[in-house]
Design an enzyme around this catalytic site. Structure first.
Site, short mmCIF file in Angstrom:
data_model
loop_
_atom_site.label_atom_id
_atom_site.label_comp_id
_atom_site.label_asym_id
_atom_site.label_seq_id
_atom_site.Cartn_x
_atom_site.Cartn_y
_atom_site.Cartn_z
N GLU A 113 70.33 90.12 22.41
CA GLU A 113 70.06 88.93 21.77
C GLU A 113 68.68 88.23 22.88
OE1 GLU A 113 72.42 85.79 20.35
OE2 GLU A 113 74.12 87.52 19.69
N HIS A 241 68.64 76.56 18.20
CA HIS A 241 68.06 77.90 17.70
C HIS A 241 66.69 77.87 16.59
CE1 HIS A 241 69.34 81.68 16.39
NE2 HIS A 241 69.50 82.18 16.42
N ARG A 288 66.33 81.27 25.19
CA ARG A 288 65.89 80.30 23.67
C ARG A 288 65.27 78.90 23.26
NH1 ARG A 288 71.86 80.19 20.43
NH2 ARG A 288 71.42 82.60 19.71
N HIS A 349 71.09 73.47 17.53
CA HIS A 349 72.39 74.61 17.07
C HIS A 349 73.86 74.23 18.27
CE1 HIS A 349 73.97 78.41 16.20
NE2 HIS A 349 73.81 79.12 17.45
N ARG A 384 72.08 78.06 27.09
CA ARG A 384 72.91 78.14 27.74
C ARG A 384 72.83 79.24 27.12
NH1 ARG A 384 75.61 80.32 22.65
NH2 ARG A 384 74.49 78.76 21.66
C1 SIN Z 1 73.58 84.06 17.25
O1 SIN Z 1 73.74 85.16 16.42
O2 SIN Z 1 71.90 84.36 17.57
C2 SIN Z 1 73.60 82.86 17.64
C3 SIN Z 1 74.34 83.28 18.69
C4 SIN Z 1 74.43 82.50 19.12
O3 SIN Z 1 74.15 81.13 19.49
O4 SIN Z 1 75.66 82.29 21.12
#
Ligand code: SIN
Length: 527
Positions: A113, A241, A288, A349, A384
């Protein structure tokens, strides 16, 4: 009614359930939760849980990514501790029955991610949180010492204040004896007393109009602890998010996991341009804060309310295997994601700040621990790293349980606590007053305290909030108690903390960006 237990846990997500399982052999545990037992932010976690392997290089790179994402404000000792200890905690989670996807060779299928330099995220399809909840609840139900009461709303922490002592935020030795909680079925307020209390009440995305968080995420844990004069910190760092599905009339917003970008999806603007490269060399997989701000900027420039997520080039079979739920939800919303671009926009988020705790999850209030999203451990800093939060919950709930074991024998129940005083609260609740103030608060927070802030916007938000606060406190003194009224008080407290922390933060760091601030390294924007 009065109920006395050894351990009281507020919240039934990963943090609360883990702690409960770990202390249950020592005495009676009661878990209360204001909704159904499985309703929590944990249940909605899609991406997964970021865990290093035992290899020192894997640990170091996870630490480096976390620190970099936190934009200089992580506590490095806490980062190192969480990432290192997380490896053992994951083994326990698996031993408790949680299933993570494996590849054809039988190794864990690790996803990636934003902000991660390597694939290290364990997942169960795209419904990892749901699988974790399932496994933990199954274990909880098997333990004879654990009770779980759904539809119990915690109103306030009980401290010396309820024994008539004056408590201020500077008081030393504030002690927690339990909570007053509203039984939402009978509408009675019960007195729940315990030796140790764990606050694991989750996040507060519902302070904003657009959020991925479920309706229950109203910051109850932070608000209760704040009212009890416990220490709260880092509240300016609200994580948006980048890719919630844009559906203006749907709340909460459906999350399109960042793991989809980790799988190769790219962001495009209304000119069909892959714009992220202009903001960060990591492109659509930048951390993010940078990605959400870039999308916000593109949206403001185009005058549209969303950008596009392009999955059309991705391997169909592999995608369907990993993300069946996302595929279905997109299809229901009218996007066949192998043909159409998904419309996405940022949504509130995750709260990086919260109840300040030490390395064992202990708050500034004696006998009160806080773990999970409502806590502020120092792991996340100003932003985070994706999928670090489930890991944090496991590590800190374990540590809180260990400290509980070492101190429980020296802790007694305080039997002198008075029952709830409902005097004067006879007026029937007028939902229109409560719900309208809730709507107004969300608008204020979204319009003035969102991704891009300024001194004027923050001050305007604070001025408006004062009015809502006075009206609500007036109502609270006179009205029969309800969970809706309590939630309104809680979101007001949380909004206040976010605004005040944002006003005090004079650098652009991670998730906090103000047009008036000294420019730190964070991506500069022209709005
Ligand atoms: C996501 O799946 O994008 C969210 C995961 C997260 O917020 O840690």
């Amino acid at each position: 009614m009065r109920h006395v237990v050894d351990f009281l846990v507020i919240g039934s997500g990963i943090a609360g359930l883990t702690y409960a399982l770990k202390v249950a052999d020592l005495g009676k545990v009661l878990i209360i939760t204001k909704s159904n037992e499985d309703e929590s932010n944990t249940k909605y976690a899609q991406g997964g849980i970021a865990v290093s392997s035992n290899d020192p290089q894997s640990i170091e790179s996870h630490i480096t990514d976390t620190l970099e994402c936190g934009d200089g404000l992580c506590n490095e000792e806490i980062v190192r501790m969480t990432i290192t200890e997380g490896i053992e905690r994951l083994k326990e989670l698996i031993a408790w029955g949680t299933k993570f996807d494996k590849n054809e060779e039988g190794a864990f299928d690790l996803a990636k991610e934003g902000g991660h330099s390597e694939n290290r995220i364990l997942h169960h399809k795209d419904i990892t949180g749901k699988e974790i909840e399932r496994a933990l609840l199954e274990k909880i139900h098997q333990h004879p010492n654990i009770s779980i009461w759904p539809h119990y709303f915690s109103i306030d922490l009980i401290t010396q204040h309820h024994l008539g002592e004056k408590i201020t935020k500077d008081s030393n030795n504030i002690m927690c004896f339990g909570v007053y909680a509203l039984n939402q079925k009978t509408r009675d307020v019960d007195t729940l007393l315990a030796k140790k209390i764990l606050m694991a009440a989750g996040g507060n995305g519902q302070v904003y109009r657009t959020t991925t968080n479920p309706k229950i995420a109203t910051g109850d844990g932070v608000a209760m602890t704040y009212r009890a004069k416990g220490k709260i910190d880092n509240m300016e760092f609200v994580q948006f998010h980048p890719t919630a599905m844009y559906q203006p009339n749907v709340s909460p917003s459906f999350l399109v996991s960042e793991a989809v970008r980790g799988f190769g999806a790219v962001l495009r603007n209304h000119n069909n341009e892959e714009f992220m490269q202009r903001y960060d060399e990591r492109g659509s997989l930048a951390p993010r804060d940078i990605t959400a701000r870039a999308i916000d900027n593109e949206i403001k420039q185009s005058g549209e309310e969303y950008v596009y997520l392009d999955c059309t080039h991705l391997d169909r079979m592999k995608f369907l295997d990993h993300f069946p739920n996302i595929y279905d939800r997109c299809k229901k919303a009218g996007f066949d994601l192998f043909e159409d671009y998904i419309h996405v926009a940022p949504a509130a988020h995750y709260m990086c700040g919260g109840i300040a705790v030490d390395k064992n999850g202990a708050t500034s209030i004696q006998n009160l621990y806080a773990t999970g999203e409502c806590s502020s451990t120092g792991l996340h800093g100003a932003n985070r790293l994706a999928s670090n939060s489930l890991l944090e919950a496991l590590v800190f709930s374990h540590r809180a349980a260990e400290e509980t074991k070492n101190t429980i024998n020296a802790t007694a129940i305080n039997e002198n606590i008075p029952d709830w005083d409902a005097e004067g609260t006879t007026q029937p609740d007028e939902m229109i007053l409560i719900m309208e103030n809730r709507r107004e608060l969300k608008a204020i927070m979204s319009n003035y305290v969102g991704i891009v802030r300024s001194n004027t916007r923050l001050q305007r938000a604070l001025n408006r909030l004062h009015i809502i606060y006075s009206e609500t406190e007036e109502l609270y003194k006179k009205t029969v108690i309800s969970s809706q009224l309590c939630e309104l008080r809680n979101v007001i407290n949380v909004a206040y903390l976010i605004i005040k922390s944002a006003q005090a933060q004079n650098e652009n760091r991670g998730l906090h960006y103000s047009l008036d601030n000294v420019k730190h390294s964070t991506t500069l924007l022209n709005q």
